[in-house]
Motif scaffolding. Structure first.
Motif, PDB file in Angstrom:
ATOM      1  N   GLY A  57       0.777  -1.230   0.000  1.00 24.70           N
ATOM      2  CA  GLY A  57       0.000   0.000   0.000  1.00 24.70           C
ATOM      3  C   GLY A  57       0.809   1.280   0.000  1.00 24.70           C
ATOM      4  N   ALA A  58       2.139   1.184   0.114  1.00 27.42           N
ATOM      5  CA  ALA A  58       2.956   2.390   0.264  1.00 27.42           C
ATOM      6  C   ALA A  58       2.823   3.359  -0.918  1.00 27.42           C
ATOM      7  N   PRO A  59       2.926   2.903  -2.179  1.00 24.09           N
ATOM      8  CA  PRO A  59       2.819   3.852  -3.285  1.00 24.09           C
ATOM      9  C   PRO A  59       1.463   4.570  -3.337  1.00 24.09           C
ATOM     10  N   ALA A  60       0.388   3.838  -3.107  1.00 23.42           N
ATOM     11  CA  ALA A  60      -0.929   4.461  -3.142  1.00 23.42           C
ATOM     12  C   ALA A  60      -1.095   5.433  -1.976  1.00 23.42           C
ATOM     13  N   ARG A  61      -0.607   5.046  -0.821  1.00 18.51           N
ATOM     14  CA  ARG A  61      -0.688   5.926   0.345  1.00 18.51           C
ATOM     15  C   ARG A  61       0.069   7.222   0.077  1.00 18.51           C
ATOM     16  N   HIS A  62       1.238   7.121  -0.525  1.00 15.04           N
ATOM     17  CA  HIS A  62       2.021   8.313  -0.839  1.00 15.04           C
ATOM     18  C   HIS A  62       1.290   9.173  -1.878  1.00 15.04           C
ATOM     19  N   ALA A  63       0.694   8.533  -2.870  1.00 16.61           N
ATOM     20  CA  ALA A  63      -0.018   9.292  -3.901  1.00 16.61           C
ATOM     21  C   ALA A  63      -1.189  10.069  -3.304  1.00 16.61           C
ATOM     22  N   VAL A  64      -1.935   9.440  -2.412  1.00 14.50           N
ATOM     23  CA  VAL A  64      -3.050  10.125  -1.761  1.00 14.50           C
ATOM     24  C   VAL A  64      -2.539  11.271  -0.889  1.00 14.50           C
ATOM     25  N   ALA A  65      -1.450  11.041  -0.173  1.00 16.18           N
ATOM     26  CA  ALA A  65      -0.882  12.093   0.672  1.00 16.18           C
ATOM     27  C   ALA A  65      -0.468  13.296  -0.160  1.00 16.18           C
ATOM     28  N   VAL A  66       0.210  13.050  -1.270  1.00 15.70           N
ATOM     29  CA  VAL A  66       0.625  14.143  -2.147  1.00 15.70           C
ATOM     30  C   VAL A  66      -0.586  14.875  -2.695  1.00 15.70           C
ATOM     31  N   ARG A  67      -1.602  14.121  -3.084  1.00 13.49           N
ATOM     32  CA  ARG A  67      -2.814  14.727  -3.635  1.00 13.49           C
ATOM     33  C   ARG A  67      -3.440  15.726  -2.673  1.00 13.49           C
ATOM     34  N   HIS A  68      -3.318  15.466  -1.352  1.00 14.48           N
ATOM     35  CA  HIS A  68      -3.934  16.344  -0.353  1.00 14.48           C
ATOM     36  C   HIS A  68      -2.931  17.250   0.356  1.00 14.48           C
ATOM     37  N   GLY A  69      -1.664  17.170  -0.018  1.00 12.63           N
ATOM     38  CA  GLY A  69      -0.669  18.001   0.636  1.00 12.63           C
ATOM     39  C   GLY A  69      -0.398  17.586   2.069  1.00 12.63           C
ATOM     40  N   LEU A  70      -0.472  16.285   2.336  1.00  8.44           N
ATOM     41  CA  LEU A  70      -0.255  15.761   3.678  1.00  8.44           C
ATOM     42  C   LEU A  70       0.944  14.828   3.703  1.00  8.44           C
ATOM     43  N   ALA A  71       1.338  14.431   4.895  1.00  6.48           N
ATOM     44  CA  ALA A  71       2.397  13.439   5.043  1.00  6.48           C
ATOM     45  C   ALA A  71       1.811  12.040   4.878  1.00  6.48           C
ATOM     46  N   ASP A  72       2.648  11.096   4.478  1.00  2.00           N
ATOM     47  CA  ASP A  72       2.177   9.731   4.268  1.00  2.00           C
ATOM     48  C   ASP A  72       1.530   9.153   5.520  1.00  2.00           C
ATOM     49  N   ALA A 240      -4.813  -5.324  -4.228  1.00  2.00           N
ATOM     50  CA  ALA A 240      -3.908  -4.697  -5.194  1.00  2.00           C
ATOM     51  C   ALA A 240      -4.659  -3.867  -6.227  1.00  2.00           C
ATOM     52  N   PRO A 241      -5.765  -4.352  -6.811  1.00  2.00           N
ATOM     53  CA  PRO A 241      -6.498  -3.497  -7.748  1.00  2.00           C
ATOM     54  C   PRO A 241      -7.029  -2.220  -7.095  1.00  2.00           C
ATOM     55  N   ALA A 242      -7.499  -2.315  -5.848  1.00  2.00           N
ATOM     56  CA  ALA A 242      -7.995  -1.124  -5.156  1.00  2.00           C
ATOM     57  C   ALA A 242      -6.866  -0.128  -4.906  1.00  2.00           C
ATOM     58  N   LEU A 243      -5.687  -0.625  -4.555  1.00  2.00           N
ATOM     59  CA  LEU A 243      -4.529   0.251  -4.372  1.00  2.00           C
ATOM     60  C   LEU A 243      -4.162   0.929  -5.683  1.00  2.00           C
ATOM     61  N   THR A 244      -4.246   0.183  -6.776  1.00  2.00           N
ATOM     62  CA  THR A 244      -3.988   0.769  -8.090  1.00  2.00           C
ATOM     63  C   THR A 244      -4.959   1.907  -8.369  1.00  2.00           C
ATOM     64  N   ALA A 245      -6.233   1.699  -8.028  1.00  2.00           N
ATOM     65  CA  ALA A 245      -7.229   2.738  -8.248  1.00  2.00           C
ATOM     66  C   ALA A 245      -6.931   3.984  -7.410  1.00  2.00           C
ATOM     67  N   ALA A 246      -6.562   3.787  -6.139  1.00  2.00           N
ATOM     68  CA  ALA A 246      -6.265   4.931  -5.280  1.00  2.00           C
ATOM     69  C   ALA A 246      -5.108   5.747  -5.826  1.00  2.00           C
ATOM     70  N   GLU A 247      -4.096   5.053  -6.324  1.00  2.00           N
ATOM     71  CA  GLU A 247      -2.943   5.755  -6.889  1.00  2.00           C
ATOM     72  C   GLU A 247      -3.323   6.460  -8.185  1.00  2.00           C
ATOM     73  N   ALA A 248      -4.049   5.762  -9.057  1.00  2.00           N
ATOM     74  CA  ALA A 248      -4.397   6.330 -10.361  1.00  2.00           C
ATOM     75  C   ALA A 248      -5.321   7.529 -10.235  1.00  2.00           C
ATOM     76  N   CYS A 249      -6.251   7.485  -9.278  1.00  2.00           N
ATOM     77  CA  CYS A 249      -7.231   8.562  -9.137  1.00  2.00           C
ATOM     78  C   CYS A 249      -6.688   9.764  -8.378  1.00  2.00           C
ATOM     79  N   SER A 250      -5.425   9.696  -7.959  1.00  2.00           N
ATOM     80  CA  SER A 250      -4.789  10.811  -7.256  1.00  2.00           C
ATOM     81  C   SER A 250      -3.866  11.623  -8.155  1.00  2.00           C
ATOM     82  N   THR A 251      -3.752  11.255  -9.420  1.00  3.74           N
ATOM     83  CA  THR A 251      -2.860  11.965 -10.336  1.00  3.74           C
ATOM     84  C   THR A 251      -3.471  13.293 -10.758  1.00  3.74           C
ATOM     85  N   PRO A 252      -2.659  14.242 -11.205  1.00  4.16           N
ATOM     86  CA  PRO A 252      -3.205  15.529 -11.677  1.00  4.16           C
ATOM     87  C   PRO A 252      -4.237  15.368 -12.785  1.00  4.16           C
ATOM     88  N   GLY A 253      -4.002  14.435 -13.711  1.00  2.00           N
ATOM     89  CA  GLY A 253      -4.963  14.233 -14.780  1.00  2.00           C
ATOM     90  C   GLY A 253      -6.304  13.736 -14.267  1.00  2.00           C
TER      91      GLY A 253
END
Length: 359
Positions: A57-72, A240-253
């Motif tokens: 879950g680390a990559p998705a957690r980091h992506a969500v944190a960045v998306r909100h301007g928070l720490a992991d 794993a698919p849910a983690l992929t979704a969390a990471e993908a839906c946190s991108t600027p696009g």
């Protein structure tokens, strides 16, 4: 008096359409149509190649944190927002939990299941279901409120919600629909870390991205709260698919796409409201003069009969009487594209005209 809302806290919009078969237009479930988008389906399909490995879950957690301007360590990924309510009910101490109603009923159900005695603050239709922070008892040490609120579509000012924060209290704000509000106005996320007591914000990817079956959401709070909740999760709680979704839906696009969808919701909601306004003389009334969610709550003196007639005409709407504070005269509908809303308005007009004389 015990109402259906007391015994039916676990009734949700999907029950209105389950097993209905083809031909029924679903306005009962607040999931954006045409989702998941093709690019997200492709990412999810590619994630199946990784199923032999345990989820990381680390990559998705980091992506969500960045998306909100928070720490992991301020992010906890969950199997949907519903899991977060269970974690909160089991992990955090609460002598006097309060749920602000009408709202999504899972928080109260989870608290009850964990053995808590829940007090309710019932918002009133004559106040357009707006929250006065002073209505929450001083003794409340855990307060749950939705923003924007399901089913009323009220968007409470962040400043008003911030007044609920205090030392010794956990303030839980369910923001499952805030990404359907242009600019995510009135989100409490920017105030995390600045308010007294414990503040918890819940988010979901279900509504905007059409991922109800994948079960993915997250908690935003201080690191200590995140660690406390995490200790009550099983190993590898998010697939794993849910983690992929969390990471993908946190991108600027993805965020840009969600913002455009939110603006489209606003336009489509205005169109639906204009059609409903033409039915006021027939007894249709809106819950709030300024709805901000991707759904509308309306009332009619014979709402239950109207719902049944709409179903016969091919439209499923969400009953309102399972929400504490509402009765059978209320029903909720999801905002759809103008063509669907036009068909629905025509069916609603027909349903109203076909009601037998009340006498």
């Amino acid at each position: 008096m015990t109402t259906f809302a007391d015994t039916g806290l676990r009734h949700h919009g999907d029950a209105e359409v389950r097993g209905a078969g083809a031909g029924l237009t679903d306005l009962a479930v607040n999931v954006r149509t045409g989702t998941p988008p093709a690019w997200l389906r492709q990412r999810l399909a590619a994630s199946l190649e990784t199923l032999a490995a345990y989820p990381d879950g680390a990559p998705a957690r980091h992506a969500v944190a960045v998306r909100h301007g928070l720490a992991d360590d301020q992010v906890l990924l969950t199997a949907g927002a519903a899991e977060a309510f269970v974690l909160l009910a089991r992990a955090l101490p609460a002598r006097c939990p309060v749920v602000v109603h009408p709202q999504f009923t899972e928080p109260e159900a989870a608290l009850r299941d964990a053995g808590h005695r829940v007090r309710r603050v019932l918002l009133r239709p004559q106040d357009a279901f707006r929250l006065d922070p002073a209505a929450v008892p001083d003794a409340a040490d855990l307060v749950v409120v939705g923003n924007p609120t399901n089913p009323t579509s009220v968007l409470h000012p962040a400043a008003g919600l911030a007044r609920l924060a205090r030392e010794g209290r956990t303030l839980v704000v369910d923001e499952a629909f805030v990404d359907a509000v242009p600019g995510e106005r009135e989100s409490l996320v920017p105030l995390l870390g600045t308010l007294p007591g414990r503040t918890v914000v819940l988010r979901s990817l279900t509504k905007t991205w059409g991922l109800a079956g994948l079960r993915v959401g997250y908690v935003l709070s201080n690191p200590e709260t995140v660690r406390t909740l995490a200790r009550h999760q099983p190993l590898w709680p998010v697939s794993a698919p849910a983690l992929t979704a969390a990471e993908a839906c946190s991108t600027p696009g993805a965020l840009a796409e969600a913002e455009e969808a939110a603006r489209r919701f606003a336009r489509d909601r205005d169109h639906l409201r204009a059609r409903l306004a033409g039915l006021r003389e027939a007894g249709i009334g809106e819950a709030t003069p300024c709805p901000q969610g991707p759904f509308l709550l309306v009332r009619h003196p014979r709402g239950a009969a109207v719902r049944e007639r709409l179903r016969e005409l091919g439209f499923a709407v969400r009953r309102g009487d399972t929400f504490p504070g509402l009765g059978t005269e209320w029903f909720r509908m999801a905002v759809r594209d103008p063509a669907t809303s036009d068909r629905f308005a025509a069916a609603l007009e027909s349903a109203l005209a076909s009601l037998p004389d009340a006498s």
